[in-house]
Design a protein around this motif. Structure first.
Motif, PDB file in Angstrom:
ATOM      1  N   ILE A   1       0.852  -1.197   0.000  1.00 47.91           N
ATOM      2  CA  ILE A   1       0.000   0.000   0.000  1.00 47.91           C
ATOM      3  C   ILE A   1       0.878   1.234   0.000  1.00 47.91           C
ATOM      4  CG2 ILE A   1      -1.830   1.265   1.208  1.00 47.91           C
ATOM      5  CD1 ILE A   1      -2.757  -1.454   0.283  1.00 47.91           C
TER       6      ILE A   1
ATOM      7  N   LYS B   1      -2.385   6.371   5.094  1.00 45.68           N
ATOM      8  CA  LYS B   1      -3.336   5.444   5.717  1.00 45.68           C
ATOM      9  C   LYS B   1      -4.017   6.046   6.943  1.00 45.68           C
ATOM     10  CE  LYS B   1      -1.034   1.742   6.543  1.00 45.68           C
ATOM     11  NZ  LYS B   1      -0.885   0.363   7.071  1.00 45.68           N
ATOM     12  N   ASP B   2      -3.378   7.042   7.560  1.00 48.33           N
ATOM     13  CA  ASP B   2      -3.915   7.587   8.811  1.00 48.33           C
ATOM     14  C   ASP B   2      -5.305   8.192   8.640  1.00 48.33           C
ATOM     15  OD1 ASP B   2      -1.619   6.818  10.074  1.00 48.33           O
ATOM     16  OD2 ASP B   2      -0.667   8.792   9.969  1.00 48.33           O
TER      17      ASP B   2
ATOM     18  N   THR C   1     -10.916  -0.099   6.998  1.00 48.80           N
ATOM     19  CA  THR C   1     -10.118  -0.176   5.767  1.00 48.80           C
ATOM     20  C   THR C   1      -8.661  -0.456   6.105  1.00 48.80           C
ATOM     21  OG1 THR C   1     -11.603   1.465   4.772  1.00 48.80           O
ATOM     22  CG2 THR C   1      -9.558   1.002   3.617  1.00 48.80           C
ATOM     23  N   GLN C   2      -8.137   0.249   7.112  1.00 48.72           N
ATOM     24  CA  GLN C   2      -6.761   0.021   7.545  1.00 48.72           C
ATOM     25  C   GLN C   2      -6.556  -1.427   7.967  1.00 48.72           C
ATOM     26  OE1 GLN C   2      -4.873   2.787  10.244  1.00 48.72           O
ATOM     27  NE2 GLN C   2      -6.300   4.421   9.711  1.00 48.72           N
TER      28      GLN C   2
ATOM     29  N   VAL D   1      -6.401  -3.778   4.837  1.00 47.92           N
ATOM     30  CA  VAL D   1      -5.172  -3.690   4.031  1.00 47.92           C
ATOM     31  C   VAL D   1      -3.966  -4.152   4.836  1.00 47.92           C
ATOM     32  CG1 VAL D   1      -6.113  -1.882   2.545  1.00 47.92           C
ATOM     33  CG2 VAL D   1      -4.796  -1.237   4.568  1.00 47.92           C
ATOM     34  N   ASP D   2      -3.946  -3.870   6.130  1.00 49.97           N
ATOM     35  CA  ASP D   2      -2.833  -4.321   6.961  1.00 49.97           C
ATOM     36  C   ASP D   2      -2.773  -5.850   7.012  1.00 49.97           C
ATOM     37  OD1 ASP D   2      -2.010  -1.760   7.500  1.00 49.97           O
ATOM     38  OD2 ASP D   2      -2.941  -1.657   9.488  1.00 49.97           O
TER      39      ASP D   2
ATOM     40  N   ASN E   1      -5.688   6.592  -0.889  1.00 45.92           N
ATOM     41  CA  ASN E   1      -5.568   7.937  -0.317  1.00 45.92           C
ATOM     42  C   ASN E   1      -4.195   8.504  -0.680  1.00 45.92           C
ATOM     43  OD1 ASN E   1      -6.482  10.225   1.031  1.00 45.92           O
ATOM     44  ND2 ASN E   1      -5.614   9.559   2.977  1.00 45.92           N
TER      45      ASN E   1
END
Length: 253
Positions: free
Chosen positions: A117, A121-122, A128-129, A132-133, A152
């Motif tokens: 990614i 991300k913040d 969503t985080q 993807v994590d 983003n």
């Protein structure tokens, strides 16, 4: 000035995978996946239906790119400017990674694909985080194609972020050498990845839309009028075939 690169409105050229792999394969392909909303509008469907259909295309293109030997595939999933869209569409777009990873992650692992990614991300929602994590962590030991999601992400923000980190490191005494291209590239979100060899943009638009502004300096561009949900494997083969016919001199002769 880019008009000559626009592809005519016609069906994809019949090119086989066997034919394509005889020529040079782009190490890194970047894609601006444009036209989901227009695809849905043409069918009197909500824009979210176009985004959902576009997600299926990512799966097909990833598998084909992996088979062809592409090392990195970067897809522009959500830009820093996309926050300007209606709230319900933004919410849907930021739920898509969770759905995509949930259904496709086992296949990615089986295909030896590594998820990466780039972007801020913040600012994206926790769900969503988390999705993807998990994808990044579960595929971190894979050694095949890198599927790099620009999420983003904005090219100008990336460059400014790199400059600010360089200034901080200099002030703190952690940077002792002159800033050159290699050092600067190491501060970008794409650090460790080769610059794209081929950029594909769908839907007939001919602009970069704040995408990988530094990395695309010597990239070959391929534009098509095809809307992203209608993008087929044959279109990717056609784009790579076009790439193979170009002479890349990088400013030389």
């Amino acid at each position: 000035m880019f008009e000559k690169f626009r592809k005519p409105k016609k069906g994809p050229v019949a090119i086989s995978e066997e034919e394509i792999v005889k020529g040079p394969i782009p190490n890194h392909i970047a894609i601006i996946m444009d036209g989901n909303g227009r695809w849905a509008k043409k069918r009197s469907l909500p824009r979210t239906a176009g985004h959902h259909e576009g997600m299926k295309v990512v799966k097909k293109v990833t598998k084909l790119a992996s088979r062809l030997g592409v090392k990195t595939l970067t897809v522009y999933a959500f830009s820093t400017e996309n926050w300007k869209r209606p709230e319900d569409e933004v919410n849907y777009l930021l739920k898509l990674p969770q759905e995509f990873m949930g259904t496709f992650l086992p296949e990615l692992i089986e295909e030896n694909v590594r998820v990466r990614i780039m972007g801020d991300k913040d600012a994206i929602p926790a769900h969503t985080q988390k999705a993807v994590d998990k994808a990044v962590n579960d595929t971190k030991n894979n050694t095949g194609l890198v599927l790099n999601f620009a999420l983003n992400y904005g090219g100008r923000a990336e460059i400014l972020d790199a400059v600010n980190h360089i200034v901080t490191d200099f002030r703190e005494g952690n940077l002792q050498k002159k800033v050159d291209e290699d050092l600067f590239s190491g501060y970008l979100m794409s650090a460790g990845l080769q610059d794209p060899d081929l950029l594909i943009r769908t839907s007939g638009e001919i602009r970069l839309s704040n995408f990988m502004l530094w990395q695309l300096a010597y990239t070959e561009f391929w534009f098509t009028d095809v809307l992203w949900p209608d993008f087929k494997e044959q279109h990717l083969l056609e784009a790579i075939y076009g790439f193979q016919k170009r002479g890349r001199r990088f400013g030389g002769i």
